[in-house]
Motif scaffolding. Structure first.
Motif, PDB file in Angstrom:
ATOM      1  N   LEU A  44      36.428  39.854  51.235  1.00  0.00           N
ATOM      2  CA  LEU A  44      35.978  39.299  50.123  1.00  0.00           C
ATOM      3  C   LEU A  44      36.708  38.170  49.617  1.00  0.00           C
ATOM      4  CD1 LEU A  44      34.465  42.024  49.562  1.00  0.00           C
ATOM      5  CD2 LEU A  44      35.097  41.764  47.058  1.00  0.00           C
ATOM      6  N   ASP A  45      36.180  36.803  49.473  1.00  0.00           N
ATOM      7  CA  ASP A  45      36.893  35.701  48.934  1.00  0.00           C
ATOM      8  C   ASP A  45      37.087  36.145  47.345  1.00  0.00           C
ATOM      9  OD1 ASP A  45      37.836  33.200  47.795  1.00  0.00           O
ATOM     10  OD2 ASP A  45      36.113  32.310  49.082  1.00  0.00           O
ATOM     11  N   THR A  46      38.298  36.108  46.956  1.00  0.00           N
ATOM     12  CA  THR A  46      38.312  36.291  45.420  1.00  0.00           C
ATOM     13  C   THR A  46      39.148  35.273  44.816  1.00  0.00           C
ATOM     14  OG1 THR A  46      40.492  37.578  46.148  1.00  0.00           O
ATOM     15  CG2 THR A  46      38.707  38.929  45.959  1.00  0.00           C
ATOM     16  N   SER A  47      39.090  34.027  45.491  1.00  0.00           N
ATOM     17  CA  SER A  47      40.016  33.016  44.904  1.00  0.00           C
ATOM     18  C   SER A  47      39.186  32.324  43.578  1.00  0.00           C
ATOM     19  CB  SER A  47      39.844  31.792  46.063  1.00  0.00           C
ATOM     20  OG  SER A  47      38.715  31.347  46.363  1.00  0.00           O
ATOM     21  N   GLY A  48      38.161  32.850  43.541  1.00  0.00           N
ATOM     22  CA  GLY A  48      37.331  32.007  42.177  1.00  0.00           C
ATOM     23  C   GLY A  48      37.432  33.102  40.929  1.00  0.00           C
ATOM     24  N   GLY A  49      38.060  34.312  40.998  1.00  0.00           N
ATOM     25  CA  GLY A  49      37.986  35.190  40.081  1.00  0.00           C
ATOM     26  C   GLY A  49      39.318  35.772  39.746  1.00  0.00           C
ATOM     27  N   PRO A  50      39.609  37.137  38.930  1.00  0.00           N
ATOM     28  CA  PRO A  50      40.648  37.636  38.910  1.00  0.00           C
ATOM     29  C   PRO A  50      41.173  38.376  39.996  1.00  0.00           C
ATOM     30  CG  PRO A  50      38.737  39.136  38.017  1.00  0.00           C
ATOM     31  CD  PRO A  50      38.342  37.707  38.356  1.00  0.00           C
ATOM     32  N   ALA A  51      42.346  38.482  40.092  1.00  0.00           N
ATOM     33  CA  ALA A  51      43.132  38.981  41.496  1.00  0.00           C
ATOM     34  C   ALA A  51      42.957  40.535  41.566  1.00  0.00           C
ATOM     35  CB  ALA A  51      44.639  38.608  41.536  1.00  0.00           C
ATOM     36  N   PRO A  52      42.197  41.139  42.482  1.00  0.00           N
ATOM     37  CA  PRO A  52      42.112  42.593  42.672  1.00  0.00           C
ATOM     38  C   PRO A  52      43.576  43.077  43.203  1.00  0.00           C
ATOM     39  CG  PRO A  52      41.032  41.370  44.392  1.00  0.00           C
ATOM     40  CD  PRO A  52      41.484  40.479  43.539  1.00  0.00           C
ATOM     41  N   ARG A  53      43.636  44.335  42.769  1.00  0.00           N
ATOM     42  CA  ARG A  53      44.871  45.159  43.411  1.00  0.00           C
ATOM     43  C   ARG A  53      44.278  46.229  44.225  1.00  0.00           C
ATOM     44  NH1 ARG A  53      46.289  43.618  38.061  1.00  0.00           N
ATOM     45  NH2 ARG A  53      45.579  45.816  37.384  1.00  0.00           N
ATOM     46  N   PRO A  54      45.169  46.621  45.332  1.00  0.00           N
ATOM     47  CA  PRO A  54      44.746  47.710  45.868  1.00  0.00           C
ATOM     48  C   PRO A  54      44.411  49.259  44.812  1.00  0.00           C
ATOM     49  CG  PRO A  54      46.371  46.669  47.061  1.00  0.00           C
ATOM     50  CD  PRO A  54      46.217  45.930  45.957  1.00  0.00           C
ATOM     51  N   GLY A  55      43.353  49.654  45.216  1.00  0.00           N
ATOM     52  CA  GLY A  55      43.206  50.837  44.229  1.00  0.00           C
ATOM     53  C   GLY A  55      41.861  50.438  43.258  1.00  0.00           C
ATOM     54  N   ASP A  56      41.806  49.282  42.888  1.00  0.00           N
ATOM     55  CA  ASP A  56      40.608  48.765  42.117  1.00  0.00           C
ATOM     56  C   ASP A  56      39.294  49.282  42.880  1.00  0.00           C
ATOM     57  OD1 ASP A  56      42.497  47.804  40.260  1.00  0.00           O
ATOM     58  OD2 ASP A  56      42.176  45.860  40.904  1.00  0.00           O
ATOM     59  N   LEU A  57      38.404  49.175  41.947  1.00  0.00           N
ATOM     60  CA  LEU A  57      36.966  49.598  42.313  1.00  0.00           C
ATOM     61  C   LEU A  57      36.188  48.337  42.067  1.00  0.00           C
ATOM     62  CD1 LEU A  57      36.327  53.211  41.162  1.00  0.00           C
ATOM     63  CD2 LEU A  57      36.784  52.404  43.649  1.00  0.00           C
ATOM     64  N   ILE A  58      35.116  47.864  42.902  1.00  0.00           N
ATOM     65  CA  ILE A  58      34.183  46.940  42.773  1.00  0.00           C
ATOM     66  C   ILE A  58      32.826  47.540  42.642  1.00  0.00           C
ATOM     67  CG2 ILE A  58      33.392  44.601  43.475  1.00  0.00           C
ATOM     68  CD1 ILE A  58      36.273  43.950  44.363  1.00  0.00           C
ATOM     69  N   ALA A  59      31.975  47.136  41.766  1.00  0.00           N
ATOM     70  CA  ALA A  59      30.602  47.216  41.849  1.00  0.00           C
ATOM     71  C   ALA A  59      29.790  46.230  42.658  1.00  0.00           C
ATOM     72  CB  ALA A  59      30.052  47.543  40.239  1.00  0.00           C
ATOM     73  N   PHE A  60      28.934  46.634  43.630  1.00  0.00           N
ATOM     74  CA  PHE A  60      28.234  45.620  44.412  1.00  0.00           C
ATOM     75  C   PHE A  60      26.817  45.878  44.087  1.00  0.00           C
ATOM     76  CE2 PHE A  60      32.270  45.913  46.454  1.00  0.00           C
ATOM     77  CZ  PHE A  60      32.662  44.655  47.091  1.00  0.00           C
ATOM     78  N   GLY A  61      26.010  44.857  43.817  1.00  0.00           N
ATOM     79  CA  GLY A  61      24.667  44.945  43.974  1.00  0.00           C
ATOM     80  C   GLY A  61      24.314  44.745  45.524  1.00  0.00           C
ATOM     81  N   ILE A  62      23.158  45.327  45.955  1.00  0.00           N
ATOM     82  CA  ILE A  62      22.657  45.047  47.125  1.00  0.00           C
ATOM     83  C   ILE A  62      21.386  44.186  47.595  1.00  0.00           C
ATOM     84  CG2 ILE A  62      23.781  47.273  47.715  1.00  0.00           C
ATOM     85  CD1 ILE A  62      19.924  47.155  47.915  1.00  0.00           C
ATOM     86  N   SER A  63      21.260  43.677  48.532  1.00  0.00           N
ATOM     87  CA  SER A  63      20.093  43.130  49.108  1.00  0.00           C
ATOM     88  C   SER A  63      19.336  43.906  49.933  1.00  0.00           C
ATOM     89  CB  SER A  63      20.483  41.712  49.660  1.00  0.00           C
ATOM     90  OG  SER A  63      19.282  40.772  49.828  1.00  0.00           O
ATOM     91  N   HIS A  64      17.971  43.857  49.709  1.00  0.00           N
ATOM     92  CA  HIS A  64      16.987  44.964  50.608  1.00  0.00           C
ATOM     93  C   HIS A  64      17.128  46.358  50.510  1.00  0.00           C
ATOM     94  CE1 HIS A  64      14.810  45.205  54.613  1.00  0.00           C
ATOM     95  NE2 HIS A  64      14.018  45.652  53.584  1.00  0.00           N
ATOM     96  N   PRO A  65      16.735  47.089  49.459  1.00  0.00           N
ATOM     97  CA  PRO A  65      16.790  48.499  49.252  1.00  0.00           C
ATOM     98  C   PRO A  65      16.343  49.207  50.303  1.00  0.00           C
ATOM     99  CG  PRO A  65      15.256  47.643  47.873  1.00  0.00           C
ATOM    100  CD  PRO A  65      15.527  46.243  48.539  1.00  0.00           C
TER     101      PRO A  65
END
Length: 416
Positions: free
Chosen positions: A368-389
């Motif tokens: 993940l390129d996270t340079s444009g948002g808040p700095a994540p830390r190990p242990g955090d969770l991220i919710a991802f939408g998907i493309s093509h179910p």
């Protein structure tokens, strides 16, 4: 309608659930009402939004009813009998499938009407289909025919299995540089004439798939040819008594199917115009978000993304880079990489992850390129939408269905 779904079980083999102990009924797990953030779950985890699924099922049921279309949603998207039930209860004519093995699975659950959107040439499967139709007079099946070789396989199977009930096929029309199907109206007529001459075989109509074409205009042109093919079959009296089946429709151009094919007396005969869209049930945050016809016909409705993969940040080795434990085994990547949506901190705090970007996938890792948002830390969770179910469900045997509070209200089992 109630399908014949066996009592399903979950245990340590169930990906996404943390169950090191004994096997237990899925219903018992659901009854506990676990929150995915505090209950027995592991990461990554694919989940379904109950309310979004219900909205999407209702939206397409209303759309098809409003336009006089029969609807056989493509079951290969989910291969989940509990979702088949929901679609059938909303008025679906039947379920579309893509392979003989899927037909066998669906019949095991008691699906009464199946549209096999593919050729069927395997002698074993053909003999089973013929015998199953003889065994159950309420079982309806349509499948594709596009060659003399296919007709020969069907004829041989019919000769080997006794019975009186005609097998029904639709002649498939394809387009240049597309996939299966004869390429011209003349070929449709020629093959239908040969099929109509085979004892215990009946031609029900025509079918095609416009979803591989790049533009709405090209899709409409192909659907116009499909309409001509249906009219030609009627003109030459090659369709068995009853409604003429005319089927089309992926999830990208169902508005064009409506415009070109809808109408109950196409070709001067009563017509069953059968739409086969499948991905609508969960929609997505990628390919179908861009391609859905509701972008063109917004007054007709809208769809809501219903699939989310929750995955854990495991490393932040460089500024602006995070590694997440989610990869090709967990989420689709054939029509675009997952889309970061929400960052959930270990303390439960929530921030937007919309500025993050998935750069690439390994088998079990996402970069993940996270340079444009808040700095994540190990242990955090991220919710991802998907493309093509269609390439999401096949990676999971069990998908928890959640309410608005992230609590489990059902476990959706898949049968690929």
């Amino acid at each position: 309608m109630a399908l014949r779904i066996p009592e399903e079980q979950v245990d340590w083999r169930t990906k996404g659930l943390w169950l090191p102990g004994a096997r237990l009924p899925a219903a018992e797990f659901v009854a506990a009402g676990y929150d995915i953030f505090t209950g027995p779950f592991s990461w990554p985890l694919l989940v379904l939004d109950r309310d979004a699924v219900a909205h999407n099922v209702t939206t397409m049921a209303d759309y098809t009813a409003r336009h006089g279309l029969a609807f056989a949603p493509h079951g290969k998207t989910t291969m989940a009998p509990r979702l088949f039930e929901q679609q059938l209860d909303a008025g679906a004519w039947g379920i579309t499938l893509a392979a003989a093995s899927q037909v066998l699975t669906a019949r095991g659950f008691g699906v009464p009407r199946i549209f096999l959107a593919n050729e069927l040439l395997d002698p074993l499967a053909l003999r089973w289909v013929i015998a199953e139709r003889e065994r159950d007079p309420d079982f309806e099946l349509l499948f594709y025919l596009d060659s003399a070789d296919g007709l020969g396989a069907i004829s041989a199977a019919l000769a080997e299995v006794t019975g009186d009930r005609p097998l029904e096929v639709v002649i498939e029309l394809g387009h240049a540089h597309g996939r299966t199907g004869v390429r011209t109206v003349a070929e449709v007529v020629e093959l239908a004439r040969a099929a109509a001459a085979v004892p215990r075989l009946a031609v029900a109509g025509v079918s095609g798939y416009e979803g591989g074409l790049p533009t709405v205009a090209e899709a409409r042109g192909f659907l116009g040819t499909l309409r001509e093919a249906a009219e030609a079959l009627v003109a030459f009296d090659l369709v068995r008594p009853g409604p003429v089946v005319v089927s089309a429709g992926g999830s990208a151009y169902f508005d064009a199917v409506t415009d070109v094919l809808a109408g109950d007396r196409l070709a001067k005969r009563e017509t069953l115009v059968l739409l086969r869209s499948g991905s609508y049930i969960t929609h997505d945050d990628g390919f179908y978000r861009e391609m859905t016809p509701f972008n063109r016909i917004g007054a007709e409705g809208s769809l809501i993304p219903a699939l989310t993969v929750w995955a854990q940040v495991t490393s932040t080795p460089e500024p602006g880079l995070a590694l997440v434990a989610m990869g090709k085994r967990d989420a689709p990547y054939d029509e675009g990489l997952p889309v970061p949506k929400t960052l959930r901190r270990a303390d439960g705090g929530v921030e937007s992850a919309a500025e993050f970007t998935v750069l690439r996938f390994n088998d079990q890792h996402a970069y993940l390129d996270t340079s444009g948002g808040p700095a994540p830390r190990p242990g955090d969770l991220i919710a991802f939408g998907i493309s093509h179910p269609c390439t999401a469900f096949d990676k999971w045997r069990v998908v928890p269905m959640l309410d608005a509070d992230h609590r489990v209200v059902d476990l959706i089992h898949t049968y690929f």
